[in-house]
Design an enzyme around this catalytic site. Sequence first.
Site, PDB file in Angstrom:
ATOM      1  N   TYR A 123       0.811  -1.212   0.000  1.00  0.00           N
ATOM      2  CA  TYR A 123       0.000   0.000   0.000  1.00  0.00           C
ATOM      3  C   TYR A 123       0.847   1.265   0.000  1.00  0.00           C
ATOM      4  O   TYR A 123       0.333   2.364   0.148  1.00  0.00           O
ATOM      5  CB  TYR A 123      -0.929   0.038   1.214  1.00  0.00           C
ATOM      6  N   LYS A 190       3.880 -13.849   5.971  1.00  0.00           N
ATOM      7  CA  LYS A 190       3.998 -14.950   5.003  1.00  0.00           C
ATOM      8  C   LYS A 190       5.493 -15.123   4.724  1.00  0.00           C
ATOM      9  O   LYS A 190       5.955 -15.064   3.570  1.00  0.00           O
ATOM     10  CB  LYS A 190       3.198 -14.589   3.738  1.00  0.00           C
ATOM     11  N   ASP A 223      -2.295 -17.257   6.089  1.00  0.00           N
ATOM     12  CA  ASP A 223      -3.400 -18.126   5.651  1.00  0.00           C
ATOM     13  C   ASP A 223      -3.888 -18.994   6.809  1.00  0.00           C
ATOM     14  O   ASP A 223      -5.098 -19.137   7.040  1.00  0.00           O
ATOM     15  CB  ASP A 223      -3.020 -18.983   4.427  1.00  0.00           C
ATOM     16  N   ASP A 247      -5.393  -4.977   6.495  1.00  0.00           N
ATOM     17  CA  ASP A 247      -6.619  -4.486   5.866  1.00  0.00           C
ATOM     18  C   ASP A 247      -7.626  -5.633   5.731  1.00  0.00           C
ATOM     19  O   ASP A 247      -8.798  -5.517   6.119  1.00  0.00           O
ATOM     20  CB  ASP A 247      -6.259  -3.922   4.480  1.00  0.00           C
TER      21      ASP A 247
END
Length: 359
Positions: A123, A190, A223, A247
Site C-alpha cells: 500500500y 507470510k 493463511d 486491511d
Amino acid sequence: MTNVTLITGDGIGPEIAEAARRCIDATGAKIEWDLAEAGTDVMKREGTPLPDATVESIRKNGVALKAPITTPVGTGFRSINVHLRQSFDLYACLRPCKSYKGVRSRYSDIDLVLVRENTEDLYAGIEFEKGNDDTLELIDWLNRHSKRKIEPDAGISIKPISVAGTDRIVRFAFDYARKMGRQKVTSVHKANIMKFSDGLWLDVSRQVAKDYPDIEFEDRIVDNMCMQLVQKPELYDVLVLPNLYGDILSDLCAGLVGGLGVAPGANVGTKAAIFEATHGSAPKYKGQNKVNPTALILSGVLMLRHLEMTAAADALENAVAAVIAEGKDVTYDMKPNRDDPTAVGTQEMADVIIAKIRN
Ligand code: NAD
C-alpha cells in the site's frame, strides 16, 4: 480541560458526530471540543475538502474524533483519509473487535485487537503501470538481476517492509498490550514465501518481543491465521500485521463481531491520534437521523482510553453495551428485521445511552 478536534465529516458524519459528542460529554470527561470540518460539504463552500484550519486544529490538539468523509471522485482531490494519515505519520491502525451481547453474530466471546501497519507494504503506492517506459526499464533491470523473468506486459507494485517501520509498529502493539493488560501478541506474516519482506517482519517481531518478557509472543502464517480466526478466535488477543494483511483481516474480524455498525478504530502516529469508525459516510442516509452511531461512540471510548480518562471510557462502554444488550432502543440495523417500526433514530439511541450513563 483537554482540547480535542471534532471533525464532523459529511454524509451521515455530522449526525453521528453530534451523537458521539453528546455521549462523551455525558460521562463528565473534561473535553473542550474544537469543531472542524472536512469533506464534500465544506468543499462546496471553501473549494477544498480539507481546510487548513482543520489540519491546524489536529496539529495543535494532537487528538481528533473524526466522522466519516466521502472520498471525492473526479475532483482532483485525493483521499482526505490518506492525506491525514501521511501528514500526521499515523503509522498504526488500531481495530478492536469485541463481541457485545445483542449484536447478531455467529460468535459470542471475541475480544481481539488488530494493529495494522499503515505506511509500508504493497500500500506504499509505489506502482509501475504496464507498458510505461519506466516500467519497461525496471523489468529489464529486474530480468538482468533475478533468476525469475517478468513478462514485458506486466504491471508492478512494490512491497517495501523496513526494519524501522516494523520495529515501531510491533513496539506499538506490545506497548498497547501492556497498557491494556493484555497477555499475548501474535505477529502475522507470510515469511515462508516472501523471505526478504515478510521474513524481515518476522525477524524484527522476534527481536522486539525480547524487550517485553511479560507479554507472550507467537507468530502465525497469514493463511493459517485466517483459518484459526474462523475456528478458534478466542485463542487470540493482540494481532500485529503488515498493511495488506491488516486491511483484509480487520474486515474478517469485524465480521466475527457483527459488522461495520459496531466497529471502532483509530489511526495513531507520532504527531497525532485520530479516532474514527471503520464505516464510511453512507451518503444515501444523510440527514435522516437513521444510522447507527455506535461505531463512532465506541471510537470515542478508545479516545478516552488514549487520553487516560479510564472512568469515563468504562462508563460510556458499559452504557453502550447495556443499550445494545436490551435491543429495544437501537437503530434499524440492529433489529432482527430491518423494517422493525420500533427502531429508534440516531439521536434517540444516543439519548438512551446518555440516560444509562447518568443512572
Ligand atoms: P459505507 O460504510 O459508507 O456504507 C456502506 C453501507 O453500510 C451503507 O449503505 C449502509 O447500509 C451501511 N452503513 C454504514 N455505516 C452505517 C451506520 N453507521 N449505520 C447503519 N448502517 C451503516 O461504505 P461506502 O458506501 O463504500 O462508502 C461511502 C463513502 O465513504 C465513500 O466515499 C468512501 O470512500 C467513504 N469512506 C470513508 C471512510 C472514512 O472516512 N474513514 C471509511 C470508509 C469509506
